[in-house]
Design an enzyme around this catalytic site. Sequence first.
Site, short mmCIF file in Angstrom:
data_model
loop_
_atom_site.label_atom_id
_atom_site.label_comp_id
_atom_site.label_asym_id
_atom_site.label_seq_id
_atom_site.Cartn_x
_atom_site.Cartn_y
_atom_site.Cartn_z
N TRP A 13 0.82 -1.20 0.00
CA TRP A 13 0.00 0.00 0.00
C TRP A 13 0.86 1.25 0.00
O TRP A 13 0.56 2.23 -0.68
CB TRP A 13 -0.93 -0.03 1.21
N ALA A 141 -4.12 -2.42 -3.15
CA ALA A 141 -2.96 -1.85 -3.84
C ALA A 141 -2.78 -2.45 -5.22
O ALA A 141 -2.39 -1.76 -6.17
CB ALA A 141 -1.70 -2.08 -3.00
N LYS A 192 -13.68 -4.76 9.75
CA LYS A 192 -14.07 -5.56 8.57
C LYS A 192 -13.08 -6.68 8.31
O LYS A 192 -13.43 -7.70 7.69
CB LYS A 192 -14.24 -4.66 7.34
N ARG A 256 -5.66 -10.45 2.00
CA ARG A 256 -4.81 -11.33 2.81
C ARG A 256 -5.62 -11.98 3.93
O ARG A 256 -5.38 -13.12 4.30
CB ARG A 256 -3.66 -10.53 3.42
N ASN A 257 -6.55 -11.23 4.49
CA ASN A 257 -7.36 -11.75 5.59
C ASN A 257 -8.27 -12.87 5.11
O ASN A 257 -8.40 -13.91 5.76
CB ASN A 257 -8.15 -10.62 6.23
N VAL A 280 1.44 -8.62 6.04
CA VAL A 280 0.69 -8.68 7.28
C VAL A 280 -0.81 -8.83 7.00
O VAL A 280 -1.37 -8.10 6.18
CB VAL A 280 0.93 -7.42 8.13
#
Length: 335
Positions: A13, A141, A192, A256-257, A280
């Site tokens: 990002w 991103a 979220k 990613r989550n 991350v």
Amino acid sequence: MPERIAVIGAGSWGMAIARLLDQNGHAVTLWAYTTDEYHQLTAVRGIPDRLKGFRLPPSIEVSQDLPSVVGGATLIVLAVPSQFLRSVLKQMVRSITSDVGLVNLAKGVEIGSLKRMSEVIEEVARVGLERVVTLSGPSHAEEVILDMPTTVVVAGRSEQLAARVQGIFSRSTFRAYTSPDLIGVELGGSLKNIIALASGIVDGLGFGDNTKGALITRGLAEITRLGMSMGAQAETFAGLSGIGDLVATCTSRHSRNRFVGERIGRGERLEHILAAMTMVAEGVDTTRSGFELAKRFEVEMPITSEVHRVLFENKPPAEAVAQLMGRSLKAEIWQ
């Protein structure tokens, strides 16, 4: 008027935003946290593990000298993960000038203190909240660097700073709105990620669109309940930093989550997943913080509670789904 902008953090990002601001004609310096990051950014102008195929424009300066980068800026953009923000701010606090604005990009709630990112900035950087804004919304991103149309919201107590940042960031492919609801925008963008983990879990379990639609809707309900208990405006959660970011994160291949949740749903252990990742997944730590906030404000957040049990108490994901489906029956609105 062109600004001298420091982008602190060379994650995906941070790199995408540095490019965006450079496209808008500003003088951008990107601060790299590690020596390896710095060497990659100076040698090949990118970090392939984070943004495959991406290259920084030659006009963007890369530096490891944090005091110099911060001290020469008219605007500071903080693009570091939420749990590292405090430590980075401590390194730069003496170099922050008295009139510079700070833009937070991190989406998370600090473990332990349970502070939102603007509160961490206010405390550590010793600046008033009128000098801080948070930029949030559905903005992967990977799509921003391809100039795909993206909309975000800039929230802050200072209408003047929010409008200034709105103008600095906006272009034909990146549209920024403003909001005075700093609490709601930060909570929406942070919480979220817990629901995105749950979304990945249901994907990993092989469930379908009915389950995903219900999860997003009920996830928004519990985020809104907590947000209102903490002083946020309900309508904020119907906006870009609420339902907009929630839908994007719960459904995107870039999330990613959602990716971490999907692997958990397939039976993998959290520690093994995180050990193999180079970026991350903010939702893991935010699940801890969100769970504690729910207890502090006495707000029922059943999805957050079950995700917490799956991540940190080794509860089988299928049992968590069964627990949610077997809760006592009630009316839908505000329940």
